[in-house]
Design a protein around this motif. Structure first.
Motif, PDB file in Angstrom:
ATOM      1  N   ALA A  68       0.804  -1.218   0.000  1.00 17.81           N
ATOM      2  CA  ALA A  68       0.000   0.000   0.000  1.00 17.81           C
ATOM      3  C   ALA A  68       0.839   1.270   0.000  1.00 17.81           C
ATOM      4  CB  ALA A  68      -0.945   0.008   1.205  1.00 17.81           C
ATOM      5  N   GLY A  69       2.070   1.186   0.484  1.00 18.92           N
ATOM      6  CA  GLY A  69       2.928   2.372   0.514  1.00 18.92           C
ATOM      7  C   GLY A  69       2.721   3.198   1.760  1.00 18.92           C
ATOM      8  N   VAL A  70       1.503   3.670   1.958  1.00 24.61           N
ATOM      9  CA  VAL A  70       1.132   4.420   3.161  1.00 24.61           C
ATOM     10  C   VAL A  70      -0.153   3.809   3.694  1.00 24.61           C
ATOM     11  CG1 VAL A  70       2.232   6.560   2.386  1.00 24.61           C
ATOM     12  CG2 VAL A  70      -0.168   6.143   1.820  1.00 24.61           C
ATOM     13  N   PRO A  71      -0.477   4.052   4.956  1.00 20.54           N
ATOM     14  CA  PRO A  71      -1.705   3.487   5.514  1.00 20.54           C
ATOM     15  C   PRO A  71      -2.947   3.909   4.733  1.00 20.54           C
ATOM     16  CG  PRO A  71      -0.293   4.277   7.273  1.00 20.54           C
ATOM     17  CD  PRO A  71       0.326   4.739   5.998  1.00 20.54           C
ATOM     18  N   PHE A  72      -3.916   3.023   4.658  1.00 20.61           N
ATOM     19  CA  PHE A  72      -5.166   3.290   3.952  1.00 20.61           C
ATOM     20  C   PHE A  72      -6.035   4.200   4.817  1.00 20.61           C
ATOM     21  CE2 PHE A  72      -9.333   2.754   2.262  1.00 20.61           C
ATOM     22  CZ  PHE A  72      -9.193   2.364   0.934  1.00 20.61           C
ATOM     23  N   THR A  73      -6.390   5.361   4.286  1.00 20.86           N
ATOM     24  CA  THR A  73      -7.285   6.292   4.970  1.00 20.86           C
ATOM     25  C   THR A  73      -8.349   6.764   3.990  1.00 20.86           C
ATOM     26  OG1 THR A  73      -6.027   8.282   4.396  1.00 20.86           O
ATOM     27  CG2 THR A  73      -5.385   7.125   6.425  1.00 20.86           C
ATOM     28  N   ALA A  74      -9.399   7.347   4.527  1.00 14.87           N
ATOM     29  CA  ALA A  74     -10.457   7.870   3.668  1.00 14.87           C
ATOM     30  C   ALA A  74      -9.921   8.960   2.742  1.00 14.87           C
ATOM     31  CB  ALA A  74     -11.602   8.417   4.523  1.00 14.87           C
ATOM     32  N   GLU A  75      -9.126   9.859   3.280  1.00 17.93           N
ATOM     33  CA  GLU A  75      -8.593  10.960   2.470  1.00 17.93           C
ATOM     34  C   GLU A  75      -7.680  10.445   1.369  1.00 17.93           C
ATOM     35  OE1 GLU A  75      -9.175  14.260   2.322  1.00 17.93           O
ATOM     36  OE2 GLU A  75     -10.837  13.818   3.670  1.00 17.93           O
ATOM     37  N   ARG A  76      -6.881   9.423   1.688  1.00 24.76           N
ATOM     38  CA  ARG A  76      -5.982   8.882   0.670  1.00 24.76           C
ATOM     39  C   ARG A  76      -6.770   8.189  -0.433  1.00 24.76           C
ATOM     40  NH1 ARG A  76      -2.041  10.883  -0.982  1.00 24.76           N
ATOM     41  NH2 ARG A  76      -2.935  10.392  -3.010  1.00 24.76           N
ATOM     42  N   ALA A  77      -7.832   7.493  -0.069  1.00 23.36           N
ATOM     43  CA  ALA A  77      -8.657   6.810  -1.069  1.00 23.36           C
ATOM     44  C   ALA A  77      -9.342   7.816  -1.999  1.00 23.36           C
ATOM     45  CB  ALA A  77      -9.690   5.927  -0.379  1.00 23.36           C
ATOM     46  N   ILE A  78      -9.846   8.901  -1.432  1.00 21.66           N
ATOM     47  CA  ILE A  78     -10.466   9.948  -2.251  1.00 21.66           C
ATOM     48  C   ILE A  78      -9.444  10.539  -3.217  1.00 21.66           C
ATOM     49  CG2 ILE A  78     -11.467  12.276  -2.182  1.00 21.66           C
ATOM     50  CD1 ILE A  78     -12.749  11.478   0.517  1.00 21.66           C
ATOM     51  N   ALA A  79      -8.258  10.835  -2.695  1.00 21.85           N
ATOM     52  CA  ALA A  79      -7.205  11.408  -3.538  1.00 21.85           C
ATOM     53  C   ALA A  79      -6.789  10.439  -4.639  1.00 21.85           C
ATOM     54  CB  ALA A  79      -6.000  11.791  -2.678  1.00 21.85           C
ATOM     55  N   ASP A  80      -6.705   9.150  -4.318  1.00 19.38           N
ATOM     56  CA  ASP A  80      -6.321   8.149  -5.316  1.00 19.38           C
ATOM     57  C   ASP A  80      -7.337   8.085  -6.450  1.00 19.38           C
ATOM     58  OD1 ASP A  80      -4.067   7.488  -3.871  1.00 19.38           O
ATOM     59  OD2 ASP A  80      -4.876   5.607  -3.066  1.00 19.38           O
ATOM     60  N   LEU A  81      -8.623   8.047  -6.101  1.00 17.22           N
ATOM     61  CA  LEU A  81      -9.660   7.961  -7.139  1.00 17.22           C
ATOM     62  C   LEU A  81      -9.623   9.201  -8.034  1.00 17.22           C
ATOM     63  CD1 LEU A  81     -13.259   6.652  -6.832  1.00 17.22           C
ATOM     64  CD2 LEU A  81     -12.823   8.804  -8.001  1.00 17.22           C
ATOM     65  N   VAL A 187      -8.635  -0.466   6.641  1.00 16.56           N
ATOM     66  CA  VAL A 187      -9.624  -0.188   5.597  1.00 16.56           C
ATOM     67  C   VAL A 187     -11.005  -0.022   6.205  1.00 16.56           C
ATOM     68  CG1 VAL A 187     -10.732  -1.100   3.521  1.00 16.56           C
ATOM     69  CG2 VAL A 187      -8.267  -1.380   3.837  1.00 16.56           C
ATOM     70  N   TRP A 188     -11.347  -0.862   7.168  1.00 19.41           N
ATOM     71  CA  TRP A 188     -12.653  -0.743   7.827  1.00 19.41           C
ATOM     72  C   TRP A 188     -12.792   0.621   8.508  1.00 19.41           C
ATOM     73  CZ3 TRP A 188     -17.395  -2.448   8.092  1.00 19.41           C
ATOM     74  CH2 TRP A 188     -18.185  -2.073   9.175  1.00 19.41           C
ATOM     75  N   ARG A 189     -11.768   1.039   9.216  1.00 22.17           N
ATOM     76  CA  ARG A 189     -11.831   2.334   9.899  1.00 22.17           C
ATOM     77  C   ARG A 189     -11.954   3.472   8.889  1.00 22.17           C
ATOM     78  NH1 ARG A 189      -7.608  -0.311  13.075  1.00 22.17           N
ATOM     79  NH2 ARG A 189      -8.490  -0.924  15.095  1.00 22.17           N
ATOM     80  N   ALA A 190     -11.290   3.344   7.746  1.00 19.32           N
ATOM     81  CA  ALA A 190     -11.400   4.369   6.702  1.00 19.32           C
ATOM     82  C   ALA A 190     -12.817   4.433   6.160  1.00 19.32           C
ATOM     83  CB  ALA A 190     -10.411   4.078   5.580  1.00 19.32           C
ATOM     84  N   THR A 191     -13.461   3.282   6.024  1.00 23.30           N
ATOM     85  CA  THR A 191     -14.844   3.257   5.546  1.00 23.30           C
ATOM     86  C   THR A 191     -15.745   4.022   6.503  1.00 23.30           C
ATOM     87  OG1 THR A 191     -14.453   1.081   4.553  1.00 23.30           O
ATOM     88  CG2 THR A 191     -16.734   1.756   4.830  1.00 23.30           C
ATOM     89  N   VAL A 192     -15.554   3.810   7.786  1.00 20.62           N
ATOM     90  CA  VAL A 192     -16.354   4.511   8.792  1.00 20.62           C
ATOM     91  C   VAL A 192     -16.091   6.015   8.734  1.00 20.62           C
ATOM     92  CG1 VAL A 192     -16.789   4.760  11.269  1.00 20.62           C
ATOM     93  CG2 VAL A 192     -16.478   2.480  10.276  1.00 20.62           C
ATOM     94  N   GLU A 193     -14.843   6.393   8.432  1.00 22.41           N
ATOM     95  CA  GLU A 193     -14.503   7.820   8.323  1.00 22.41           C
ATOM     96  C   GLU A 193     -15.321   8.521   7.228  1.00 22.41           C
ATOM     97  OE1 GLU A 193     -10.361   8.181   7.524  1.00 22.41           O
ATOM     98  OE2 GLU A 193      -9.746   7.170   9.367  1.00 22.41           O
TER      99      GLU A 193
END
Length: 276
Positions: A68-81, A187-193
């Motif tokens: 993953a490179g860096v921890p999976f977070t909601a903000e990182r997922a949004i930026a990736d998409l 990933v679960w915690r990011a989903t909740v975020e």
């Protein structure tokens, strides 16, 4: 399984994606937590054949987008998409997401209302919907509860809770097994975020809501009914399907997506070519 040889390097991760190309209306598919692009194989095949430009990807830490490179977070997922949309120069894609992918699509549309032409949500919680005290408590205790499940049993437990058909369960077990327990909990915690109640918010693009009749994940079944009523749309309930409805009954979900796309101006299979 489609060829996922193309990559976009971001924050230490090579995000793997597949792009069918062409002039058709772009559809960008985002998978659920712990899953990967394979969950959309049936949709990809059907919609590519209908002339759409289909893009699937593995979110960081999932499928082939590892490490993953860096921890999976909601903000990182949004930026990736958003980075993937920009990288491929997608012209207002239809965002299609299952579970986490649907939460992610909601967040992107809310933050960037001009980025997408429509949103298709399959088996996802309503990001901006109201949450009762009980629902908030369940969200707070879900991660600690999941952490109590032995790592070796977690893929099977999650697969059994997510799908009804054995084929869908088998693929879920395969995908979940690629993540460590620690990674899945991130990933679960990011989903909740991504859940951010704002009951007055309304989706600014055409919206399609799909869920399995037997989806018992969180409050999805009850919340999606309320969401559909608030948005003035008709939810599509797939008989006999579970949380991963698009794998439990791909034909029904394909039909629902195609019907929805046919209602959106400039979103038919030949619309991209017609504009050029």
């Amino acid at each position: 399984m489609v060829n996922m040889s193309s990559t976009l390097s971001l924050q230490g991760c090579a995000l793997h994606y597949a792009d069918s190309g062409g002039d058709g209306v772009p559809l960008l598919f985002s998978h659920g937590a712990g899953a990967d692009h394979v969950m959309f194989d049936a949709q990809s095949e059907r919609l590519r054949a209908r002339g759409y430009r289909v893009v699937t990807w593995d979110m960081r830490g999932h499928g082939r987008s590892r490490p993953a490179g860096v921890p999976f977070t909601a903000e990182r997922a949004i930026a990736d998409l958003c980075a993937l949309v920009e990288h491929l120069a997608l012209d207002r894609p239809v965002l299609v997401g299952q579970s986490l992918g649907g939460n992610l699509g909601q967040a992107v549309v809310r933050r960037h209302p001009d980025l997408a032409r429509a949103l298709v949500v399959i088996g996802s919680a309503w990001n901006t919907g109201p949450l009762s005290w009980t629902e908030r408590l369940l969200l707070r205790t879900a991660a600690p509860g999941l952490s109590m499940i032995p790592a070796g049993r977690l893929p099977g437990v999650m697969a059994g809770a997510s799908a009804v058909t054995e084929g869908a369960r088998a693929d879920a077990r395969r995908a979940f097994s690629l993540l460590s327990k620690r990674e899945f909990l991130q990933v679960w915690r990011a989903t909740v975020e991504l859940l951010d109640p704002d009951p007055g918010y309304r989706t600014p693009v055409p919206l399609c809501l799909i869920r399995g009749e037997r989806d018992r994940t969180g409050n999805i079944a009850s919340a999606m009914r309320g969401w559909a009523a608030a948005e003035g749309v008709q939810e599509v309930v797939i008989p006999g399907a579970g949380h991963i409805a698009n794998q439990d009954d791909p034909h029904a979900v394909n039909a629902a997506i195609e019907t929805f796309l046919g209602t959106i101006p400039d979103s038919g299979p030949d619309s991209g070519r017609a504009r050029r």
